[in-house]
Design a protein around this motif. Sequence first.
Motif, mmCIF file in Angstrom:
data_model
loop_
_atom_site.group_PDB
_atom_site.id
_atom_site.type_symbol
_atom_site.label_atom_id
_atom_site.label_comp_id
_atom_site.label_asym_id
_atom_site.label_seq_id
_atom_site.Cartn_x
_atom_site.Cartn_y
_atom_site.Cartn_z
ATOM 1 N N MET A 24 0.826 -1.200 0.000
ATOM 2 C CA MET A 24 0.000 0.000 0.000
ATOM 3 C C MET A 24 0.866 1.258 0.000
ATOM 4 S SD MET A 24 -3.086 -0.955 -0.294
ATOM 5 C CE MET A 24 -2.372 -2.232 -1.365
ATOM 6 N N PHE A 25 1.987 1.194 0.719
ATOM 7 C CA PHE A 25 2.895 2.350 0.707
ATOM 8 C C PHE A 25 3.467 2.555 -0.689
ATOM 9 C CE2 PHE A 25 7.255 3.885 0.801
ATOM 10 C CZ PHE A 25 7.099 5.114 1.421
ATOM 11 N N LEU A 26 3.862 1.447 -1.317
ATOM 12 C CA LEU A 26 4.457 1.564 -2.655
ATOM 13 C C LEU A 26 3.441 2.100 -3.649
ATOM 14 C CD1 LEU A 26 7.134 0.974 -4.085
ATOM 15 C CD2 LEU A 26 6.225 -1.254 -4.706
ATOM 16 N N PHE A 27 2.178 1.638 -3.527
ATOM 17 C CA PHE A 27 1.129 2.148 -4.403
ATOM 18 C C PHE A 27 0.951 3.648 -4.204
ATOM 19 C CE2 PHE A 27 -3.418 3.370 -4.265
ATOM 20 C CZ PHE A 27 -3.625 3.470 -5.625
ATOM 21 N N GLY A 28 0.850 4.069 -2.931
ATOM 22 C CA GLY A 28 0.700 5.496 -2.655
ATOM 23 C C GLY A 28 1.896 6.301 -3.126
ATOM 24 N N HIS A 49 2.893 -6.779 -10.758
ATOM 25 C CA HIS A 49 2.234 -5.481 -10.576
ATOM 26 C C HIS A 49 3.051 -4.353 -11.190
ATOM 27 C CE1 HIS A 49 5.181 -4.936 -7.328
ATOM 28 N NE2 HIS A 49 4.926 -3.644 -7.451
ATOM 29 N N GLY A 50 4.376 -4.552 -11.311
ATOM 30 C CA GLY A 50 5.242 -3.481 -11.796
ATOM 31 C C GLY A 50 5.012 -3.123 -13.245
ATOM 32 N N VAL A 51 4.630 -4.092 -14.070
ATOM 33 C CA VAL A 51 4.351 -3.792 -15.476
ATOM 34 C C VAL A 51 3.271 -2.717 -15.578
ATOM 35 C CG1 VAL A 51 3.361 -4.743 -17.591
ATOM 36 C CG2 VAL A 51 5.100 -6.028 -16.353
ATOM 37 N N THR A 52 2.215 -2.873 -14.791
ATOM 38 C CA THR A 52 1.111 -1.916 -14.831
ATOM 39 C C THR A 52 1.459 -0.639 -14.098
ATOM 40 O OG1 THR A 52 -0.453 -3.764 -14.900
ATOM 41 C CG2 THR A 52 -1.328 -1.607 -14.279
ATOM 42 N N GLU A 53 2.102 -0.759 -12.939
ATOM 43 C CA GLU A 53 2.391 0.419 -12.115
ATOM 44 C C GLU A 53 3.421 1.334 -12.776
ATOM 45 O OE1 GLU A 53 4.097 -0.001 -7.997
ATOM 46 O OE2 GLU A 53 1.991 0.447 -7.543
ATOM 47 N N LEU A 54 4.479 0.743 -13.324
ATOM 48 C CA LEU A 54 5.489 1.565 -13.987
ATOM 49 C C LEU A 54 4.943 2.173 -15.274
ATOM 50 C CD1 LEU A 54 8.665 -0.633 -13.419
ATOM 51 C CD2 LEU A 54 8.004 1.451 -12.228
ATOM 52 N N LEU A 55 4.051 1.452 -15.946
ATOM 53 C CA LEU A 55 3.400 2.036 -17.119
ATOM 54 C C LEU A 55 2.600 3.273 -16.719
ATOM 55 C CD1 LEU A 55 2.462 2.019 -20.077
ATOM 56 C CD2 LEU A 55 0.675 0.395 -19.406
ATOM 57 N N ALA A 56 1.917 3.202 -15.584
ATOM 58 C CA ALA A 56 1.146 4.352 -15.117
ATOM 59 C C ALA A 56 2.060 5.528 -14.800
ATOM 60 C CB ALA A 56 0.339 3.961 -13.879
ATOM 61 N N PHE A 88 -4.676 1.602 -9.688
ATOM 62 C CA PHE A 88 -5.630 0.795 -8.922
ATOM 63 C C PHE A 88 -5.492 -0.683 -9.283
ATOM 64 C CE2 PHE A 88 -9.885 -1.129 -8.550
ATOM 65 C CZ PHE A 88 -10.073 -0.992 -7.182
ATOM 66 N N VAL A 89 -5.382 -0.986 -10.581
ATOM 67 C CA VAL A 89 -5.196 -2.374 -11.010
ATOM 68 C C VAL A 89 -3.909 -2.942 -10.425
ATOM 69 C CG1 VAL A 89 -4.811 -3.868 -13.012
ATOM 70 C CG2 VAL A 89 -6.530 -2.051 -13.120
ATOM 71 N N ALA A 90 -2.836 -2.160 -10.466
ATOM 72 C CA ALA A 90 -1.562 -2.618 -9.922
ATOM 73 C C ALA A 90 -1.664 -2.876 -8.421
ATOM 74 C CB ALA A 90 -0.481 -1.575 -10.203
ATOM 75 N N ALA A 91 -2.421 -2.041 -7.708
ATOM 76 C CA ALA A 91 -2.578 -2.229 -6.264
ATOM 77 C C ALA A 91 -3.296 -3.537 -5.964
ATOM 78 C CB ALA A 91 -3.339 -1.049 -5.664
#
Length: 337
Positions: free
Chosen positions: A184-188, A242-249, A295-298
Amino acid sequence: MTDPAPAPAPTLKSARFRTEREASWRELERLLDAAERRGPRALAAADLARLPALYRAAVSSLSVARAISLDRNVLDYLESLSARAYLAVYGTRRGLREAVADFVGRRFPAAVRAHRWHVVLTALVLAAGAATGFALTAADAERFYAFVSPAMAAGRGPTSSTEALRDALYSKRGVAEMLTTFAMFLFGHNARIGIFAFAVGFAGGVPSALLVFSNGLVLGAFAALYHGRGLSIDLWAWLLPHGVTELLAVVLCGAGGLALGQALVFPGRDERLRSLSTRGREAAVMAVGAVGLFFVAALVEGIFRQLVHSIPLRYGVAAAFATLWAVYFGPVRRARP
């Protein structure tokens, strides 16, 4: 010499005008009430066909009423009726579901394709940051603390044992709760960096690039830490689902910031403020869509990664997400007429 006949009283003129046209006004008002309560689709085909004609008649009545200076009540009524009819005839009435479907199915991928060179440039900046963080941390492990904050490190660092670093990847020894908190911290953290990278684009785009570069430094520092312990395969299996989606964002937000900077520094033929406003609305679509990607990555980060420890399965999920986004944002094949 006889006196001229007195002019008709304004009230009589208003009453006659209203009597001649009131039936069409009432009919229009009835159709508008039905359309506003249940939507235009609730109207019969004949009523829908009649609605534009009644609207034009109301506008004509309003024009005549203004020309002959009728009383204020009639003018107010016709102005309100004409405005409501205009929205019913020409306004776009879409429900929330239709608006979201249009955004996800058309506007968001179209905005990314329109800014593809900004996306490519931002991805290169992120990769450069990761390479720099990896090289510097691999040369001197103490530099890990210069790139990674204590909150993000979550107790991991050059002084951690190899077993402790491995346990953090597989939720062993009761650290599942710690990993959830870290997720959750990483997402935030990434969400704040991404949105901030877009918001500071008005400063010429340079702050956006620096924020994306700093995110790459953190990624490279972690990669170097785990590489030095022979855990690279385990780390990327833990990170990529999750990183594929999060880093894309993050990249999309940074690309939006670069687009804002370009609009400010190179406005073209438009004035700077107008260029910033026009291109800013287009770039904002990417930023809003990136929030959905966060949100998807989280979800993947907080649920899937805690339950699935198989390395091949983790890499398979990462490959599936990479394929999904490549197809989703890829070029559109236009059907031949």
